[in-house]
Design a protein around this motif. Sequence first.
Motif, PDB file in Angstrom:
ATOM      1  N   ARG A  42       0.849  -1.304  -0.013  1.00 57.85           N
ATOM      2  CA  ARG A  42      -0.117  -0.026  -0.040  1.00 57.85           C
ATOM      3  C   ARG A  42       0.773   1.187   0.140  1.00 57.85           C
ATOM      4  O   ARG A  42       0.519   2.199  -0.601  1.00 57.85           O
ATOM      5  CB  ARG A  42      -0.960  -0.166   1.149  1.00 57.85           C
ATOM      6  N   PHE A  43       1.853   1.329   0.725  1.00 58.04           N
ATOM      7  CA  PHE A  43       2.677   2.420   0.632  1.00 58.04           C
ATOM      8  C   PHE A  43       4.174   2.550   0.294  1.00 58.04           C
ATOM      9  O   PHE A  43       4.573   3.780   0.187  1.00 58.04           O
ATOM     10  CB  PHE A  43       2.823   2.935   2.297  1.00 58.04           C
ATOM     11  N   GLY A  44       4.679   1.446   0.183  1.00 56.73           N
ATOM     12  CA  GLY A  44       6.044   1.251  -0.422  1.00 56.73           C
ATOM     13  C   GLY A  44       7.051   1.616   0.692  1.00 56.73           C
ATOM     14  O   GLY A  44       6.751   1.571   1.738  1.00 56.73           O
ATOM     15  N   GLY A  45       8.319   1.313   0.287  1.00 58.21           N
ATOM     16  CA  GLY A  45       9.156   1.595   1.295  1.00 58.21           C
ATOM     17  C   GLY A  45       9.844   0.335   1.885  1.00 58.21           C
ATOM     18  O   GLY A  45       9.654  -0.921   1.441  1.00 58.21           O
ATOM     19  N   SER A  46      10.340   0.544   2.855  1.00 55.67           N
ATOM     20  CA  SER A  46      11.166  -0.317   3.808  1.00 55.67           C
ATOM     21  C   SER A  46      10.785  -0.380   5.180  1.00 55.67           C
ATOM     22  O   SER A  46      10.520   0.671   5.946  1.00 55.67           O
ATOM     23  CB  SER A  46      12.644  -0.553   3.649  1.00 55.67           C
ATOM     24  N   LEU A  73       7.368   2.452   8.593  1.00 58.87           N
ATOM     25  CA  LEU A  73       7.914   2.364   7.101  1.00 58.87           C
ATOM     26  C   LEU A  73       8.793   3.505   6.845  1.00 58.87           C
ATOM     27  O   LEU A  73       8.185   4.840   7.092  1.00 58.87           O
ATOM     28  CB  LEU A  73       6.795   1.996   6.174  1.00 58.87           C
ATOM     29  N   LEU A  74       9.827   3.492   6.197  1.00 56.79           N
ATOM     30  CA  LEU A  74      10.369   4.556   5.734  1.00 56.79           C
ATOM     31  C   LEU A  74       9.977   4.773   3.932  1.00 56.79           C
ATOM     32  O   LEU A  74      10.627   3.530   3.446  1.00 56.79           O
ATOM     33  CB  LEU A  74      11.875   4.394   5.601  1.00 56.79           C
ATOM     34  N   THR A  75       9.296   5.232   3.506  1.00 61.91           N
ATOM     35  CA  THR A  75       8.623   5.404   2.230  1.00 61.91           C
ATOM     36  C   THR A  75       9.707   5.714   1.126  1.00 61.91           C
ATOM     37  O   THR A  75      11.058   6.511   1.703  1.00 61.91           O
ATOM     38  CB  THR A  75       7.801   6.330   1.905  1.00 61.91           C
ATOM     39  N   VAL A  76       9.857   5.630  -0.231  1.00 65.88           N
ATOM     40  CA  VAL A  76      10.889   6.003  -1.200  1.00 65.88           C
ATOM     41  C   VAL A  76      10.974   7.375  -1.153  1.00 65.88           C
ATOM     42  O   VAL A  76      11.954   7.787  -1.623  1.00 65.88           O
ATOM     43  CB  VAL A  76      10.445   5.440  -2.417  1.00 65.88           C
ATOM     44  N   ASP A  77      10.266   8.324  -0.780  1.00 67.42           N
ATOM     45  CA  ASP A  77      10.267   9.539  -0.903  1.00 67.42           C
ATOM     46  C   ASP A  77      10.878  10.244   0.667  1.00 67.42           C
ATOM     47  O   ASP A  77      10.782  11.541   0.664  1.00 67.42           O
ATOM     48  CB  ASP A  77       9.009  10.257  -1.259  1.00 67.42           C
ATOM     49  N   GLY A  78      11.139   9.348   1.371  1.00 70.13           N
ATOM     50  CA  GLY A  78      11.799   9.802   2.514  1.00 70.13           C
ATOM     51  C   GLY A  78      10.831  10.017   4.013  1.00 70.13           C
ATOM     52  O   GLY A  78      11.350  10.443   4.817  1.00 70.13           O
ATOM     53  N   ILE A  80       8.430   8.933   6.827  1.00 70.83           N
ATOM     54  CA  ILE A  80       8.430   7.888   7.732  1.00 70.83           C
ATOM     55  C   ILE A  80       6.843   7.975   8.240  1.00 70.83           C
ATOM     56  O   ILE A  80       6.350   8.764   8.853  1.00 70.83           O
ATOM     57  CB  ILE A  80       9.216   8.176   9.086  1.00 70.83           C
ATOM     58  N   LEU A  81       6.280   6.680   8.230  1.00 69.35           N
ATOM     59  CA  LEU A  81       4.946   6.280   8.294  1.00 69.35           C
ATOM     60  C   LEU A  81       4.732   5.450   9.690  1.00 69.35           C
ATOM     61  O   LEU A  81       5.669   4.174   9.825  1.00 69.35           O
ATOM     62  CB  LEU A  81       4.235   5.574   7.188  1.00 69.35           C
ATOM     63  N   LYS A  82       3.936   5.720  10.344  1.00 66.48           N
ATOM     64  CA  LYS A  82       3.586   4.909  11.624  1.00 66.48           C
ATOM     65  C   LYS A  82       2.366   4.357  11.618  1.00 66.48           C
ATOM     66  O   LYS A  82       1.422   5.131  11.564  1.00 66.48           O
ATOM     67  CB  LYS A  82       3.928   5.410  12.913  1.00 66.48           C
ATOM     68  N   LEU A  83       2.262   3.018  11.337  1.00 57.14           N
ATOM     69  CA  LEU A  83       0.744   2.244  10.862  1.00 57.14           C
ATOM     70  C   LEU A  83       0.508   1.213  11.949  1.00 57.14           C
ATOM     71  O   LEU A  83       1.257   0.883  12.375  1.00 57.14           O
ATOM     72  CB  LEU A  83       1.279   1.595   9.539  1.00 57.14           C
ATOM     73  N   ASP A  84      -0.807   1.556  12.270  1.00 53.39           N
ATOM     74  CA  ASP A  84      -1.417   0.570  13.258  1.00 53.39           C
ATOM     75  C   ASP A  84      -2.365  -0.317  12.556  1.00 53.39           C
ATOM     76  O   ASP A  84      -3.266   0.149  11.759  1.00 53.39           O
ATOM     77  CB  ASP A  84      -2.338   1.339  14.500  1.00 53.39           C
ATOM     78  N   GLY A  94      -5.023   2.790  11.985  1.00 51.91           N
ATOM     79  CA  GLY A  94      -4.554   4.319  12.195  1.00 51.91           C
ATOM     80  C   GLY A  94      -3.227   4.610  11.474  1.00 51.91           C
ATOM     81  O   GLY A  94      -2.539   3.583  11.398  1.00 51.91           O
ATOM     82  N   HIS A  95      -2.725   5.653  11.361  1.00 52.86           N
ATOM     83  CA  HIS A  95      -1.413   6.040  10.640  1.00 52.86           C
ATOM     84  C   HIS A  95      -1.053   7.553  11.024  1.00 52.86           C
ATOM     85  O   HIS A  95      -2.004   8.501  11.187  1.00 52.86           O
ATOM     86  CB  HIS A  95      -1.469   5.623   9.163  1.00 52.86           C
ATOM     87  N   ARG A  96       0.080   7.689  11.125  1.00 52.01           N
ATOM     88  CA  ARG A  96       0.879   8.975  11.277  1.00 52.01           C
ATOM     89  C   ARG A  96       2.052   9.040  10.334  1.00 52.01           C
ATOM     90  O   ARG A  96       2.542   8.069  10.050  1.00 52.01           O
ATOM     91  CB  ARG A  96       1.176   9.306  12.748  1.00 52.01           C
ATOM     92  N   ARG A  97       2.361  10.200   9.681  1.00 53.94           N
ATOM     93  CA  ARG A  97       3.345  10.546   8.896  1.00 53.94           C
ATOM     94  C   ARG A  97       4.272  11.467   9.623  1.00 53.94           C
ATOM     95  O   ARG A  97       3.794  12.480   9.935  1.00 53.94           O
ATOM     96  CB  ARG A  97       2.996  10.508   7.619  1.00 53.94           C
ATOM     97  N   ARG A  98       5.513  11.581   9.123  1.00 47.35           N
ATOM     98  CA  ARG A  98       6.474  12.630   9.425  1.00 47.35           C
ATOM     99  C   ARG A  98       7.442  12.697   8.417  1.00 47.35           C
ATOM    100  O   ARG A  98       7.797  11.802   7.816  1.00 47.35           O
ATOM    101  CB  ARG A  98       7.223  11.865  10.730  1.00 47.35           C
TER     102      ARG A  98
END
Length: 111
Positions: A42-46, A73-78, A80-84, A94-98
Motif C-alpha cells: 500500500r505505501f511502498g518503502g522499507s 515504514l520509511l517510504t521511497v520519498d523519505g 516515515i509512516l507509523k501504521l497501526d 490508524g496512521h501518522r506520518r512525518r
Amino acid sequence: MVLWATFGSTAVAHDDQERAREAAAAGRILPLSIIVERAIARFGGSVLDVEYEDDDEDEHGGDRGRPRYGVKLLTVDGRILKLDYDAATGDLIGHRRRARDRHVRGKGEDD
C-alpha cells in the motif's frame, strides 16, 4: 528485514515476538509477514520497526480492545509512516506520518 521494538529490554521484545507467534499459530491473529506485505504493497518503502501489542487492559484498567501490530515504514520519498494494524483482521486502524527533513532555515539564509 523486520526488527522488533526493544523498548526496555531484549527479553520484553522476545516475549512480544513469542506471544505474536503463538497467537498466529492458534489462528487468533494474522502472521506478521501478511501485515508487512500489506503495508509495503500500500505505501511502498522499507520496514524500520515493528511491535506487537496484545494487552487486555490499559494502565487505568480500561479495555484496550484488539491486539495490534505497529509498523514503522520509511517510504521511497523519505517519509516515515507509523501504521497501526488490527492484528486479527489485518485492517489499517490508524496512521501518522512525518517528513524526513525538518530543517528550519536560520537567519541570513535565502528564501
